[in-house]
Enzyme design. Structure first.
Site, short mmCIF file in Angstrom:
data_model
loop_
_atom_site.label_atom_id
_atom_site.label_comp_id
_atom_site.label_asym_id
_atom_site.label_seq_id
_atom_site.Cartn_x
_atom_site.Cartn_y
_atom_site.Cartn_z
N ASN A 69 -12.70 5.34 -16.51
CA ASN A 69 -13.68 5.99 -15.85
C ASN A 69 -13.69 5.70 -14.18
OD1 ASN A 69 -16.70 6.59 -16.05
ND2 ASN A 69 -17.21 4.43 -15.26
N HIS A 119 -16.20 5.17 -11.16
CA HIS A 119 -17.72 4.57 -10.73
C HIS A 119 -17.83 4.78 -9.19
CE1 HIS A 119 -21.35 2.29 -11.52
NE2 HIS A 119 -20.90 1.75 -10.51
C1 GRF Z 1 -19.87 11.10 -9.18
O1 GRF Z 1 -20.34 10.41 -8.10
C2 GRF Z 1 -19.19 10.21 -10.24
O2 GRF Z 1 -18.76 8.96 -9.84
C3 GRF Z 1 -20.69 10.01 -11.05
O3 GRF Z 1 -20.98 11.49 -11.20
C4 GRF Z 1 -20.75 11.91 -9.84
C5 GRF Z 1 -20.61 13.34 -9.99
O4 GRF Z 1 -19.13 13.31 -10.44
N1 GRF Z 1 -20.41 9.28 -12.30
P1 GRF Z 1 -18.70 14.94 -10.88
O5 GRF Z 1 -18.81 15.69 -9.57
O6 GRF Z 1 -19.62 15.41 -11.99
O7 GRF Z 1 -17.31 14.75 -11.49
#
Ligand code: GRF
Length: 204
Positions: free
Chosen positions: A106, A108
């Site tokens: 994951n 984060h």
């Molecule tokens: C990111 O900041 C990720 O860490 C969080 O969701 C945000 C968007 O991620 N969990 P993505 O553009 O959908 O990959």
């Protein structure tokens, strides 16, 4: 070649970073399937543009166990070795985690173990970082265990917090570092030998 299954819920920029890294020959991986719990996730569009099988599973009228059963079935049908939670906003059931023990990672958007755990997702993370007055934040890639955001850490990157930051500007600045850190972690996990000693991932 390591077969990846990527779970998403939103824009899919982390998914895109994996697609781009594979195309650039930086990863010895193949994305076999993308699964979303949200129909409007742009990441599904990114998958179809790149001819990657993509599935939306509606969480409506399904228990978490029933939902995860469907996800697991699709992952197994696509021979997935490693599951990537890339902006995936659903907590996995214990059965799912046991089925892919130490094979789920994951990303984060904070320096765990700080600002992680239940309720710490998306902008809530950055709001808490600013409220705490931190001068440094960042992102973490970790193995997923039943301890939410508490699994062994694979890679981290620190990012300065500016006095002018809002949760939005901080999220935007950290995002590209998430992409870099995710690819670094994936490369290490799929190409290097490592041991997991308690909370420590030790590359040999
Ligand atoms: C990111 O900041 C990720 O860490 C969080 O969701 C945000 C968007 O991620 N969990 P993505 O553009 O959908 O990959």
């Amino acid at each position: 070649m390591v077969n990846l299954g990527v779970l998403i819920s939103g824009h899919g920029t982390n998914l895109q970073s994996i697609i781009d890294a594979i195309k650039a020959g930086k990863l010895n991986c193949e994305i076999k399937v993308v699964i979303s719990n949200r129909k409007d996730a742009y990441g599904l569009e990114r998958a179809s543009i790149n001819k990657i099988p993509a599935f939306y599973i509606s969480p409506k009228n399904k228990s978490d166990e029933e939902f995860d059963e469907l996800v697991l079935k699709i992952l197994e049908e696509h021979n997935v070795d490693l599951v990537i939670l890339a902006g995936y906003l659903k907590i996995l059931t214990s059965k799912f985690i046991r089925r892919y023990e130490n094979k789920i990672i994951n990303i984060h958007p904070a320096l765990l173990p700080a600002f992680g755990g239940k309720g710490y997702y998306g902008e809530h993370v950055h709001e808490a970082v600013l409220k705490a007055g931190c001068k440094v934040s960042g992102c973490t890639v970790h193995f997923v265990t039943e301890d939410i955001d508490g699994g062994p850490i694979i890679a981290q990157t620190a990012v300065n917090v500016l006095d002018t930051d809002t949760s939005k500007s901080l999220a935007e600045r950290i995002l590209p570092y998430e992409h870099e850190t995710l690819i670094e972690a994936l490369k290490n996990i799929t190409e290097k030998k490592y041991i997991i000693n308690g909370k420590r991932v030790i590359f040999l």
